[in-house]
Enzyme design. Structure first.
Site, mmCIF file in Angstrom:
data_model
loop_
_atom_site.group_PDB
_atom_site.id
_atom_site.type_symbol
_atom_site.label_atom_id
_atom_site.label_comp_id
_atom_site.label_asym_id
_atom_site.label_seq_id
_atom_site.Cartn_x
_atom_site.Cartn_y
_atom_site.Cartn_z
ATOM 1 N N MET A 172 0.641 -1.231 -0.135
ATOM 2 C CA MET A 172 -0.129 -0.025 -0.248
ATOM 3 C C MET A 172 0.829 1.258 0.072
ATOM 4 O O MET A 172 1.055 1.788 0.952
ATOM 5 C CB MET A 172 -0.908 -0.033 1.223
ATOM 6 C CG MET A 172 -2.222 1.007 0.986
ATOM 7 S SD MET A 172 -2.366 1.679 2.621
ATOM 8 C CE MET A 172 -3.220 3.119 2.136
ATOM 9 N N PRO A 173 1.363 1.603 -1.162
ATOM 10 C CA PRO A 173 2.322 2.876 -1.249
ATOM 11 C C PRO A 173 1.632 4.099 -1.396
ATOM 12 O O PRO A 173 0.364 3.875 -1.697
ATOM 13 C CB PRO A 173 3.040 2.506 -2.511
ATOM 14 C CG PRO A 173 1.928 1.855 -3.329
ATOM 15 C CD PRO A 173 1.315 1.048 -2.465
ATOM 16 N N ILE A 174 2.215 5.031 -1.009
ATOM 17 C CA ILE A 174 1.699 6.529 -1.486
ATOM 18 C C ILE A 174 2.483 6.785 -2.578
ATOM 19 O O ILE A 174 3.690 7.193 -2.189
ATOM 20 C CB ILE A 174 1.686 7.347 -0.161
ATOM 21 C CG1 ILE A 174 1.368 6.916 1.137
ATOM 22 C CG2 ILE A 174 1.130 8.830 -0.690
ATOM 23 C CD1 ILE A 174 -0.181 6.780 1.283
#
Lengths: 69, 69, 69, 69, 69, 69
Positions: free
Chosen positions: D1-3
């Site tokens: 779950m990257p930004i």
């Protein structure tokens, strides 16, 4: 000339040098494909964040991993 | 009261304490000279990023350095 | 090749084009003077933030200005 | 779950809705391909910055465009 | 689904795991209370910055601490 | 003295002045409660991002809203 920055959790020993190279290339290409702008100066910065310092829904990822385990 | 943040590659052992002091002072003064606003609360944050995690033109700085060497 | 980003409150009609040019130059020069690195690719990004969206000590700058006025 | 956050100059009327959709998809896929992590919560944030507020090598992009023109 | 990021100085051995858990929870709840939006995907990222790399009023926090001591 | 920045989607006409005041207060208090540090200089910056420019799972929030509607 975009700046693309990625924040991701540091897991399983962290991203390898090869993964970071591939990610940098792919993100830069993605930008190039969509905007057709010069990307020779495009910057990609990758930051890996400890799972203690990254929370989702108010719960640190460290704790989320424990609950699931 | 600005927030000035600097992201730079970590090279040659990293920025020294003295360089970071000088940079903080100079950036803050630059802001002060241009806007003539109070800077006693101005914040400077310096982040040094591994050359593996910083890419230009889709190539990590680690690789760019190698090609040049 | 640093990335220098500035977040400041948008006040009195906002920073002028000339102020932003001067600030970009001075911040870039500051970095150059301290680190003696190439800055032809240095990036400066200036963001002005509404005083309603910028708080100090838990109080928006809009309210701080009112109290002082 | 990257930004994944993208800062780019606002040019030629700005990125279209379609370009932003494509970019979001491609960046997310790039991450997925490299790390093989779940991306159903991956976030992409695109910020377009005025060419007056974005400088390269100490010169605003507005001025760089003028010199070239 | 906000992204809340916190930058703070790394002091006294750094924030503990418990403090980071509490902070993540409280920040997420604060957002939830004000906007009444779903926060199951809210992200909190906490970054601790060396006092050598964090300056206030042009002075690094390391130096500010020394002057006060 | 932390910097707390919030990125959220701009929805339903945007956050009101009152919501932003409340959020700034609550986030600052949360930090104060956890770390017991001075927060008179704590900064909160709130950024609202167009739903066209904010994607989750590779899909812009604008499109996610449409699919749900």
């Amino acid at each position: 000339m975009p700046i693309i920055s990625v924040k991701m959790t540091h897991e399983d020993g962290g991203a390898t040098k090869e993964q970071k190279e591939m990610l940098s290339k792919k993100l830069t290409q993605s930008f190039q494909e969509v905007f057709n702008r010069k990307t020779n100066n495009a910057v990609v910065i990758i930051e890996e964040v400890s799972t203690d310092n990254y929370a989702i829904g108010g719960e640190t990822v460290s704790n989320i991993r424990k609950i699931k385990a």
